[in-house]
Design an enzyme around this catalytic site. Structure first.
Site, PDB file in Angstrom:
ATOM      1  N   GLU A  42      -9.688   6.144   6.745  1.00  0.00           N
ATOM      2  CA  GLU A  42      -8.253   6.392   6.664  1.00  0.00           C
ATOM      3  C   GLU A  42      -7.843   7.646   5.892  1.00  0.00           C
ATOM      4  OE1 GLU A  42      -8.041   2.328   5.154  1.00  0.00           O
ATOM      5  OE2 GLU A  42      -6.172   2.118   6.256  1.00  0.00           O
ATOM      6  N   ARG A  66       0.827  -1.210   0.000  1.00  0.00           N
ATOM      7  CA  ARG A  66       0.000   0.000   0.000  1.00  0.00           C
ATOM      8  C   ARG A  66       0.865   1.266   0.000  1.00  0.00           C
ATOM      9  NH1 ARG A  66      -5.548   1.596   0.564  1.00  0.00           N
ATOM     10  NH2 ARG A  66      -6.197  -0.570   0.383  1.00  0.00           N
TER      11      ARG A  66
END
Lengths: 761, 465
Positions: free
Chosen positions: A713, A311
Site C-alpha cells: 500500500e 486509518r
C-alpha cells in the site's frame, strides 16, 4: 543465487504470458453447471411493494429464481455488523442492491432473464452525499476523536492561522478480473467454493452462516486473483454466497461472474471524503495547532468503514509532528453502495489532508513547500504520533534529502518558475512529498498467520499458507523464504492454492501484511522441518544438529554431503515427520480504541516522490511530466516484485487523484460504471520520465522476515506528489492569492474551476 | 458456416450473427487464455490477432474479440495467446514480459501479449507509432506499465514469413449463415439492402458490438460490410481524400494526417489500437452518435457524404446528414458509400482539439474543430463544428457569423465567444458539466488564436525540466 533478496520472476509469470494461468472462469465447466446473475434494484431508497418475477422464471434457459425467502440461514454478507443482506426484501437501500438471483443454463440467459423483473417501488427519502447524511445525522458509528494537547488554545496562540476545505473523490478498484465464484455441492451437506477473494476464511464463515451449516462444512479455495486492491476483501462474499445457495438448492454446481457494469454498480469503492482544517503556524510555517475534520461517505452498511476511517486518522500526521491536534472523524451512512477497503485503507485520505495543509501553509508564508515539509518532520524530541506511538524508525528526512538531491529538486523548481514566467497558457508545478505508512492491522487479532509446509519423500516440497496471490507476488516471496531455509532453488517449491481446509482462521490478505505474516509463518514451518531433519542426520553422523548445514551443494553433516532429496527419503524411512505448520503473531502491538491511544503499528514504511506537472489554463488538461521515487522496502525480499508494487501503486494513486471520477446521478445511480466512462491510467499517462528506486540503505528496525518491509500500500500515496504539483501549477495561473481550492480527482474540469476560483479571489 | 485459419488448421464452425468472437474462442474453441475484462472494447483483455490477405501479404491487426462478431472471423487467420507459445516454449514477447516482470495479476497479460505481438509483426496501426500509443487500448491495473513498455522496446518489429498463412487463407470458400450476409461488393450490398431493408449494417462492430454485450439487444438480420472490397478504397489527390465506408481508422490514419496534422493527432486519440483496427469512419458517421469524434472534424473541413440506394446515389454536406439525436438522413435500403474530405488550403487556420478526462482511449467531453480562411488580415470564411455540445455533431453558425468579415485578432475572438451560447446549450453528463463545456468551448477559440500567435498551448508538447 540466494533465494531471498533476489529479483525472481513471479511464480506464475510463464503461465500469465501464455494464457495458461487459470482463473475461476477458466476452470473446466463441471457437468450441470448453472450460471447466475443478480437482479438489481433501480432505486436509492424505496419500499418494495410488489415484485413480479414471472417473466424472469419463464425466460429461456432459466432453472431457478431465488429471493431472500429462499435463504435457509443468515441473509447477511456484512463482515462486521449484520447489516448487509445478500438479497434485499422489503426495502432497498441503494441503487443496484441485489433483489433476486437467477440461475440459468448459460451466462447469457441468466443476464437476460435478470432484466425482466417487474418491481413496484414506493420511493423513500434518500441521502446520497456526506453533506446530506451529516444534515440527517445518519452515522454508521459515533464520531471518533483523536487528540493531543489543547488544539483550540494552540490555534488561538498561533501567530498565523488559516482554514480550508478539500473534497476527495472515491475510487473504483477496477481489478481486471471481475468478481467471480463457483460452488460445488459435496456429500452430506458440504460445499466447495472457488472464490476470487482476498479473505477466504470470511467467505467460508459467512457462506456457512447463510446456509445454516457449521464452518467445517464449507471449504473455500483461491489459487490466484486477477487483481484485488482491497476490492475483494469483503466484496467477494456475495457472489460466493449466491453460488453456495444455488448449489445447495439445486444440487448442481453454480458459477457467478459479475459483468463489468454490475461489478462497478454493486461493489463498494474507496471512501470519498470531505476534509476541513483549521491550522495555526509560525512565520516559518511550523505547525503549532491543528483541528482536522474528516467526514467520509461509508455507504449503506458498516462493512470495514470503522477501521478504514481509523486509518485515515492514523495517517493525518503523515511524517509530521503535530504538537497540539484534534482529529474528528465522521462516518456517514448514505444510500449508496457500501464503501470498502482499497489499497491504503483510508490512509491516503488522511495523508492528503496534511499534505494539502503543508501546501496551504507554504503558500501563506511564501516558502518553498519542501522547506515547510522539512521543518515539520518528526525529529528527536518531536517524535510521538497523535495516537501516542513513538516514531522509532524515522527515515523520512534522509529519504527526502536523498531524493531532493538525486532529482535535482532545487534547480528544477527554479526552472519551473522560469517556465511559468514565460508562458501564458501553460503552467508547471513541482512537488516533493513523503510517505510514512503504519504497518499492521489495527484490529489486533488479525495480525496472525499460519502456513503448512509438506516435504515429500522424494524431496519435493509443497507450500501452503493463508495469504492470497492477487498479483502482488506474495506466493513468490513466501516460496523464496522456504527455498532459502532448505537452500533449494525456488523451482523446487510447489506453491499450492490457498484453502480453508489447509490453514484455518486466516486473516484477509490486506494491510500490506501478506509477506510479513505469511512469510514468517512459512519460515517457522520450514525451520521446524529442517530442525527435525538436521537432528536426525546429526544423530546418524555423530555430529551436533548445529553442524548440519543446508547448502546449495546439498546437506552437509560432518564429512558427508548428500542431496536434499536423499535426506528426505532417509528421514521418511526413519519415520521423521516431514511436514509442519507454522504460526506467527505480530509482537508488541496494542491499541486502546476508546482512547485512540497505543502502538497500533509494528513499524512504519517510508518513501518519497517528486513529480513535475504541466497544466493548460484554458482547458484544465494536464500531464505528469516526470516522477522520481525513492522507496524504503527494508531489505527487500524480491526487489523486482517490490519495484513493481511501487510503480503500480504510484500509477494507481495518480489515477485516483487525476482521471478516475465516480459520477452519480442525482437519483443515486452510478453513471460511471464501465471503462468507457471511468478512466484508469493508460500506458500513455505514465510519466515520460520515471525513475523509481528502492532505498539501498533500507532495513527494518524490527525483526520482520529477513528485515524486509511491507510494500503493497505505501507507494500508492507517493502519488500525492502529483496532486501537490497540480496545486502549485494552478497557483501559478493567478499568483499571490494563496493556494487554489483544488479538489480531487483533478479532472480538467476541476482544474479549470480551481483556476476560475483563484482568479476571482 | 464460417471458416478461419487457426494455427494452420482450417476451422469450420456454425456461427450466428451476434455470437461474439470471444465467446467462440473461450467456450467453443476452449481457449481460455483470452479474457473478458469489460465486454466493450475498452480494456483489451480479449485482444486477439486477425490476419487477412492484403495485396500479396498478410496484414495482421489486433482487435477486441469481445465486440467482434463470429462471422467477422470468416476467411481470416485467428491468432490467440495460445498460438504463440507455451510455458516451456515462450515466444519473444512472452520471454521479454517474463524477464522484465511485465505481469502481476496476469489477467490483462494475454491481451498485452497480443498487442505486443501485433506490433512485432508490423501489424495495422503500429508501424512507426510510439509503444504507448500501440498499447492505449490495453488497461493494466497492477504494473504501472513500465515493464510492459520496456518489453515492447525489446521486441522491435521484424520481418516474418507468412507463406503458410497466405497459402492457408488463399481460396477459403466464403462463409454464410442463416441470419447474416457478408457481401464482397457494393453492388451485392446494394441488392441485399433492397431485399432486406431492415437489416442491420455492421462494419467494425465497435459500437454495435456493445448493443449486444451491454444492452443485450437482438440485432436481427445483419449485413457485415467489412469485406466489401469497393467500400475499402482510399483515394487521395489534389482535391482531397475519399474514404470508402468500410475503411478502418488505422487504415486512414496516414492519409488523414497528410490532409492535416490535427487529423492525425485526432486519430491517435480516438479509442485504442484494437478499436481503431476494427472501427470505421463510415460507421462513426452512419450511426450518428453525438459523441463521435470524426463528424465535427470532417464537417469543419467541409466533407461530403455519398449515400447509395440500389443504383441511385446522392451526395450531401456531412452536417446535413445529422437530423436530430439518433436520427440521420438515411433512407430505407440506403447505405453510406463514401466520404470525401476536401484538401484545405495550405494557409487555412485549422485546429481540431479533443478534450477528455484521459488523453488516450476516452470519449470526448468536447471536440472542437475550427477552419478559418484569413484574407488580408480579415476572417473571410469560417467553418466551426463541435461534438459533445449538442444532440448531434453541429456547426456553430452564430459564432461563425460573429467572426466572418472581422479582423483576425484577439478582440474579434473575444467578441465572438458569447455567440457560442446561442449555438449550443450542452448537457451535463458523466464527461462534463454544461458550464464546463460552454466555458471550454470559448477557451478553445482563445487557444486557436494564441496557438497561431506562437504561444505554447498543448501540455502534450512539453518536456520536464
Amino acid at each position: 543465487m540466494a533465494e531471498v533478496h533476489t529479483p525472481h520472476a513471479h511464480d506464475s509469470a510463464r503461465l500469465h504470458v501464455t494464457g495458461a494461468a487459470a482463473y475461476i472462469d477458466d476452470l473446466p465447466a463441471p457437468a450441470g453447471l448453472l450460471h447466475l446473475a443478480f437482479g438489481l434494484c433501480a432505486r436509492a431508497h424505496a419500499r418494495v411493494l410488489a415484485m413480479d418475477l414471472s417473466a424472469v422464471r419463464a425466460a429461456p434457459g432459466v432453472v431457478g429464481v431465488y429471493t431472500a425467502a429462499d435463504i435457509p440461514g443468515d441473509n447477511n454478507v456484512g463482515p462486521l455488523r449484520h447489516d448487509e443482506p445478500l438479497l434485499a426484501s422489503d426495502e432497498v437501500h441503494f441503487a443496484g442492491q441485489p433483489l433476486f438471483l437467477v440461475a440459468a443454463q448459460s451466462y447469457d440467459s441468466a443476464r437476460r432473464a435478470a432484466r425482466l423483473a417487474k418491481v413496484d417501488y414506493e420511493d423513500l427519502p434518500a441521502h446520497l452525499t456526506v453533506a446530506q447524511a451529516l444534515a440527517a445525522g445518519d452515522h454508521i458509528e459515533p464520531t471518533q476523536r483523536m487528540a493531543r494537547g489543547d488544539a483550540d488554545a494552540a490555534l488561538a496562540a498561533s501567530p498565523r492561522r488559516l482554514s480550508g476545505r478539500l473534497e476527495i473523490g472515491g475510487q473504483e478498484h477496477f481489478y481486471l478480473e471481475g468478481q467471480i465464484a463457483q460452488a460445488m455441492p459435496m456429500e452430506d451437506g458440504q460445499t466447495h467454493v472457488w472464490s476470487s477473494t482476498q479473505h477466504p476464511s470470511e467467505v467460508q464463515h459467512l457462506v456457512a452462516h447463510l446456509l445454516g451449516r457449521p464452518s467445517a462444512d464449507v471449504t473455500v479455495e483461491a489459487r490466484r486473483l486477477g487483481g484485488g486492491f482491497g476490492g475483494k476483501e469483503t466484496q467477494a462474499t456475495a457472489p460466493a454466497a449466491a453460488c453456495a445457495l444455488v448449489a445447495m438448492k439445486t444440487g448442481r454446481p453454480a458459477r457467478l461472474r459479475y459483468d463489468r457494469d454490475d461489478d462497478m454498480v454493486l461493489t463498494g469503492k474507496r471512501h470519498d471524503f470531505v476534509i476541513r482544517y483549521d491550522v495555526g503556524f509560525d512565520d516559518e510555517g511550523v505547525l503549532i495547532g491543528l483541528k482536522l475534520d474528516l467526514a467520509s461517505r461509508c455507504g449503506i452498511s458498516m462493512d470495514l468503514s470503522p477501521s478504514i476511517n481509523d486509518r485515515a486518522m492514523f495517517h493525518a500526521d503523515n511524517a509530521y509532528w503535530l504538537p497540539a491536534v484534534e482529529i474528528l472523524s465522521h462516518r456517514l451512512r448514505t444510500n449508496t453502495v457500501s464503501n470498502t477497503a482499497f489499497r491504503g485503507f483510508g490512509g491516503p485520505q488522511g495523508m492528503i489532508a496534511i499534505e494539502r495543509i503543508m501546501d496551504d501553509v507554504a503558500a501563506a508564508v511564501g516558502r518553498d513547500p519542501l522547506d515547510v515539509r522539512r521543518a515539520n518532520l518528526y525529529a528527536p524530541g518531536r517524535d510521538i504520533t497523535p495516537y501516542g506511538m513513538r516514531v522509532a524508525d524515522n527515515v523520512a528526512p534522509r529519504i527526502m534529502d536523498e531524493l531532493a538531491v538525486s532529482c535535482d529538486y532545487a534547480a528544477r523548481r527554479a526552472a519551473v518558475a522560469d517556465f511559468n514566467a514565460s508562458h501564458r497558457v501553460l503552467k508547471k508545478g513541482i512537488a516533493l512529498t513523503p510517505v510514512k505508512f503504519g504497518i499492521s492491522f489495527t484490529a489486533q487479532h488479525l495480525n496472525q498467520a499460519g502456513a503448512l509446509v509438506l516435504v515429500y519423500a522424494d524431496g519435493s516440497i509443497q507450500l501452503n499458507h493463508g495469504g492470497i496471490e492477487m498479483g502482488q507476488g506474495l506466493y513468490t516471496k513466501v516460496a523464496q523464504v522456504v527455498a532459502d531455509v532448505f537452500a533449494l532453488p525456488l523451482s523446487r517449491i510447489r506453491i499450492t492454492a490457498t484453502r480453508t481446509d489447509k490453514v484455518p482462521n486466516t486473516s484477509a490478505t490486506a494491510a500490506s501484511s501478506g509477506s510479513d505474516l505469511n512469510g514468517m509463518a512459512a519460515y517457522y514451518a520450514a525451520m521446524e522441518i529442517r530442525g527435525r531433519m538436521a537432528a536426525w542426520l546429526a544423530a546418524q553422523n555423530g555430529v551436533t544438529a548445529q553442524d548440519v548445514r543446508f547448502t546449495r551443494e546439498g546437506v552437509v553433516a560432518g564429512d558427508t554431503t548428500m542431496p536434499f532429496s536423499a535426506l528426505a527419503r532417509m528421514a521418511y524411512m526413519a519415520r521423521v515427520p516431514l511436514w509442519a505448520s507454522g504460526f506467527y503473531a505480530t509482537p508488541d502491538i496494542h491499541y486502546d480504541r476508546a482512547a485512540h491511544h497505543g502502538r497500533p503499528f509494528y513499524y512504519f514504511a517510508y518513501g518519497a516522490a517528486c513529480s513535475e506537472v504541466v497544466i493548460d489554463t484554458l482547458t484544465g488538461e494536464h500531464k505528469v511530466l516526470r516522477t522520481d521515487i525513492l522507496h524504503d522496502a527494508g531489505r527487500s525480499l524480491n526487489p523486482a516484485i517490490d519495484l513493481g508494487q511501487v510503480e503500480g501503486g504510484f500509477i494507481q494513486g495518480m489515477g485516483w487523484l487525476t482521471t478516475e471520477e465516480l459520477v452519480f446521478h442525482p437519483d443515486g445511480r452510478l453513471l460511471s460504471h464501465a471503462p468507457s466512462t471511468y478512466k484508469i491510467p493508460t500506458a500513455g499517462d505514465r510519466p515520460a520520465h520515471m525513475d523509481i528506486r528502492l532505498w539501498d540503505r533500507g532495513e527494518n528496525v524490527e525483526p520482520t522476515i529477513h528485515r524486509s518491509k511491507a510494500v503493497g500500500e505505501p507507494p500508492f500515496m507517493l502519488a500525492i506528489s502529483v496532486f501537490s504539483a497540480l496545486s502549485e501549477a494552478v497557483m501559478a495561473a493567478a499568483p499571490g492569492v494563496g493556494l487554489p481550492a483544488l479538489d480531487a480527482p483533478a479532472t480538467p474540469e476541476r482544474v479549470l474551476k480551481a483556476i476560475a476560483e483563484l482568479k476571482a479571489r | 458456416m464460417i471458416r478461419f485459419l487457426l494455427d494452420g488448421q482450417v476451422m469450420k464452425i456454425e456461427a450466428g450473427a451476434q455470437e461474439t468472437a470471444l465467446h467462440l474462442i473461450r467456450e467453443r474453441l476452449g481457449r481460455k487464455g483470452t479474457k473478458e475484462g469489460c465486454g466493450e472494447g475498452d480494456c483489451g483483455a480479449c485482444t486477439v490477432l486477425l490476419g487477412e490477405i492484403v495485396g500479396s501479404t498478410v496484414q495482421w491487426r489486433a482487435v477486441n474479440s469481445c465486440i467482434l462478431f463470429a462471422p467477422m472471423l470468416d476467411g481470416k487467420a485467428l491468432v490467440t495467446v495460445e498460438s504463440l507459445g507455451a510455458p516451456d516454449r515462450l515466444c519473444a514477447v512472452q520471454g521479454e514480459m517474463v524477464a522484465r516482470h511485465g505481469s502481476q495479476c496476469g489477467f490483462c497479460t494475454p491481451g498485452f501479449i497480443m498487442s505486443l505481438e501485433g506490433r512485432a509483426r508490423g501489424g495495422l496501426g503500429t508501424v512507426g507509432r510510439p509503444v504507448a500509443d500501440v498499447l492505449s487500448g490495453n488497461l493494466c491495473r497492477c504494473t504501472g506499465y513500465g515493464p510492459i513498455l520496456d518489453s515492447a522496446a525489446a521486441c522491435p518489429p521484424a520481418p516474418r514469413d507468412d507463406g503458410d498463412v497466405l497459402a492457408g487463407l488463399t481460396g477459403l470458400p466464403r462463409g454464410e449463415g442463416e441470419n447474416w450476409h457478408a457481401p464482397r461488393s457494393a453492388d451485392e450490398l446494394a441488392a441485399l439492402l433492397m431485399a432486406y431493408p431492415e437489416a442491420r449494417i455492421v462494419a467494425g462492430a465497435t459500437d454495435v458490438g456493445l448493443w449486444v454485450t451491454k444492452q443485450l439487444r437482438d440485432l436481427g438480420r445483419v449485413i457485415f460490410i467489412g469485406d466489401v472490397a469497393d467500400l475499402r478504397g482510399i483515394g487521395e489527390n489534389e482535391a482531397g481524400v475519399t474514404l470508402g465506408a468500410a475503411v478502418r481508422y488505422s487504415e486512414s490514419w496516414d492519409v488523414l494526417a497528410r490532409l492535416h496534422p490535427d487529423l492525425g493527432e485526432l486519430m491517435r486519440r480516438i479509442a485504442g489500437t484494437p478499436v481503431r483496427n476494427a472501427g470505421t469512419i463510415g460507421g462513426n458517421i452512419a450511426n450518428g452518435s453525438p459523441i463521435g469524434d470524426m463528424p465535427p472534424a470532417l464537417i469543419a473541413l467541409g466533407a461530403t457524404l455519398t449515400l447509395r440506394r440500389g443504383d441511385m446515389r446522392r451526395e450531401m454536406a456531412l452536417e446535413d446528414y445529422f437530423l436530430a439525436y439518433g436520427k440521420q438522413d438515411r433512407r430505407e435500403g440506403e447505405f453510406v458509400e463514401s466520404v470525401f474530405i476536401p484538401r484545405p488550403a495550405s494557409d487555412a487556420v485549422i485546429a481540431i482539439i479533443k478534450l477528455s478526462k484521459r488523453f488516450d482511449s476516452d470519449i470526448s467531453a468536447v471536440l472542437g474543430a475550427f477552419h478559418l480562411s484569413i484574407e488580408d488580415g480579415m476572417i473571410a470564411r469560417a467553418r466551426i463544428a463541435f461534438g459533445g455540445m449538442a444532440a448531434t455533431p453541429k456547426r456553430a453558425h452564430a459564432t461563425e457569423e460573429a467572426l466572418i468579415g472581422k479582423a483576425w485578432e484577439e478582440a474579434t475572438i473575444e467578441a465572438a465567444i458569447p455567440a457560442l451560447s446561442r449555438d449550443y446549450q450542452p448537457l451535463s453528463d458523466v464527461r462534463g458539466s454544461s458550464a464546463y463545456r460552454l466555458a471550454v468551448a470559448g477557451n478553445l477559440l482563445r487557444r486557436l488564436w494564441l496557438a497561431q500567435s506562437g504561444e505554447a498551448v498543448s501540455v502534450l508538447e512539453v518536456g520536464h525540466g
